[in-house]
Design an enzyme around this catalytic site. Structure first.
Site, mmCIF file in Angstrom:
data_model
loop_
_atom_site.group_PDB
_atom_site.id
_atom_site.type_symbol
_atom_site.label_atom_id
_atom_site.label_comp_id
_atom_site.label_asym_id
_atom_site.label_seq_id
_atom_site.Cartn_x
_atom_site.Cartn_y
_atom_site.Cartn_z
ATOM 1 N N ASP A 1 0.831 -1.198 0.000
ATOM 2 C CA ASP A 1 0.000 0.000 0.000
ATOM 3 C C ASP A 1 0.867 1.250 0.000
ATOM 4 O OD1 ASP A 1 -2.759 0.229 -0.147
ATOM 5 O OD2 ASP A 1 -3.073 -0.461 1.905
ATOM 6 N N LYS B 1 -0.408 -0.612 -4.234
ATOM 7 C CA LYS B 1 -1.837 -0.266 -4.256
ATOM 8 C C LYS B 1 -1.978 1.173 -3.818
ATOM 9 C CE LYS B 1 -5.028 -1.759 -1.025
ATOM 10 N NZ LYS B 1 -5.484 -0.489 -0.414
ATOM 11 N N GLU C 1 -5.195 4.256 -3.008
ATOM 12 C CA GLU C 1 -6.629 4.538 -2.898
ATOM 13 C C GLU C 1 -6.967 5.550 -3.975
ATOM 14 O OE1 GLU C 1 -7.924 5.261 1.112
ATOM 15 O OE2 GLU C 1 -6.902 3.468 1.835
ATOM 16 N N GLU D 1 -14.239 -1.629 -1.613
ATOM 17 C CA GLU D 1 -14.463 -1.776 -0.159
ATOM 18 C C GLU D 1 -15.777 -1.128 0.277
ATOM 19 O OE1 GLU D 1 -11.174 -0.791 2.414
ATOM 20 O OE2 GLU D 1 -12.425 -0.954 4.210
#
Ligand code: KIV
Length: 282
Positions: free
Chosen positions: A88, A118, A120, A187
């Site tokens: 992340d 990854k 967001e 999510e």
């Protein structure tokens, strides 16, 4: 030829190719021993910034740093040799410019050995995803409930509650897929929205609190192992580690206090000249 056969690590391209196929199994991992246990069962291990909350006791993922991700990412890479390891990008490491994102993604890849990151990916981040992918960094996107935005959205709540929010999440997923993400974490959304996103994007969706409609699933490992009293609604506990650890600690404490641990089997008995092996004759 070496007796040890080298295991081929799953690649981002392998995960990308699993769209609509056998469900993709993912868990989080933050350290080498647990990663080595999970490795044989998972296609993908995510060194999630949830490490901040799960391991470091932070109230959210906002305080997680590059140094934390590098430390945990390198540990997971030492423990896992089959699953794709994805790291992340922490809050503040990729949002201000594409160049900042690239420099930090390169640090994560070089300093951990992991092959993918990854981030967001609100719609604003699509250009960044494209910039990274074009320059050789495989990116997994993350839409819906984005925990790094907790201070804007006001809590860890399921998303897509009205038409505007649903449209925004769909646009985020479309943008991430078009930008070249190899998979998209979805999510905290309802099943119909997860189903719609999964049907429209060309890359696998990995659900967390997003129903079985996704191409794969991910959970925070410590949640599913039952290490915490409270977990979100979408978590299923597959073990009860918290009571098991408490019971083991209580038993150990009792034995230390009664002086019944260590037992003879745990004590060194070193003689002055005891050879390890019998001496060779002749
Ligand atoms: O940080 C994390 O662990 C995550 C997953 C739970 C998807 O982003």
């Amino acid at each position: 030829m070496s007796a040890q056969t080298k295991v081929k690590r799953v690649t981002a391209a392998d995960i990308r190719a699993r769209k609509g196929g056998e469900p993709i199994v993912c868990l989080t991992a933050y350290d080498a021993p647990l990663a080595s246990i999970l490795d044989e069962h998972c296609d993908l291990l995510l060194v999630g910034d949830s490490v901040g909350m799960v391991v470091h006791g932070l109230p959210s993922t906002v305080g997680v740093t590059m140094e934390m991700m590098i430390l945990h990412g390198a540990a997971v890479m030492r423990g896992a040799n089959k699953a794709l390891v994805v790291i992340d990008m922490p809050f503040g490491s990729y949002e201000s410019s594409k160049e900042q994102a690239f420099d930090n993604a390169v640090r994560l890849l070089k300093e951990t050995g992991a092959p993918a990151v990854k981030l967001e990916s609100g719609r604003y981040a699509a250009d960044t995803v494209k910039f990274l992918v074009e320059r050789g960094v495989p990116v997994m996107a993350h839409v819906g409930l984005r925990p790094q935005a907790v201070n804007v959205i006001g809590g860890f709540k399921a998303r897509g509650r009205d038409d505007d929010e649903r449209a925004e999440i769909i646009a985020e997923a479309d943008a991430a897929a078009e930008a070249g993400a190899f998979a998209i974490v979805v999510e905290g959304v309802a099943e119909d929205l997860a189903r719609e996103i999964t049907a429209r994007v060309s890359v696998p969706t990995i659900g967390i609190g997003a129903s079985p409609a996704c191409d794969g699933q991910i959970l925070v490992t410590q949640d599913m192992l039952g290490l915490f009293d409270w977990t979100p609604k979408f978590v299923k506990r597959y073990a009860g580690l918290k009571p098991a650890i408490a019971e083991a600690a209580a038993q150990y404490a009792g034995e230390v206090r009664r002086r019944s641990f260590p037992e003879p089997a745990q004590v060194y008995h070193l003689g002055p000249s005891k050879p390890d092996k019998p001496a060779k004759s002749g």
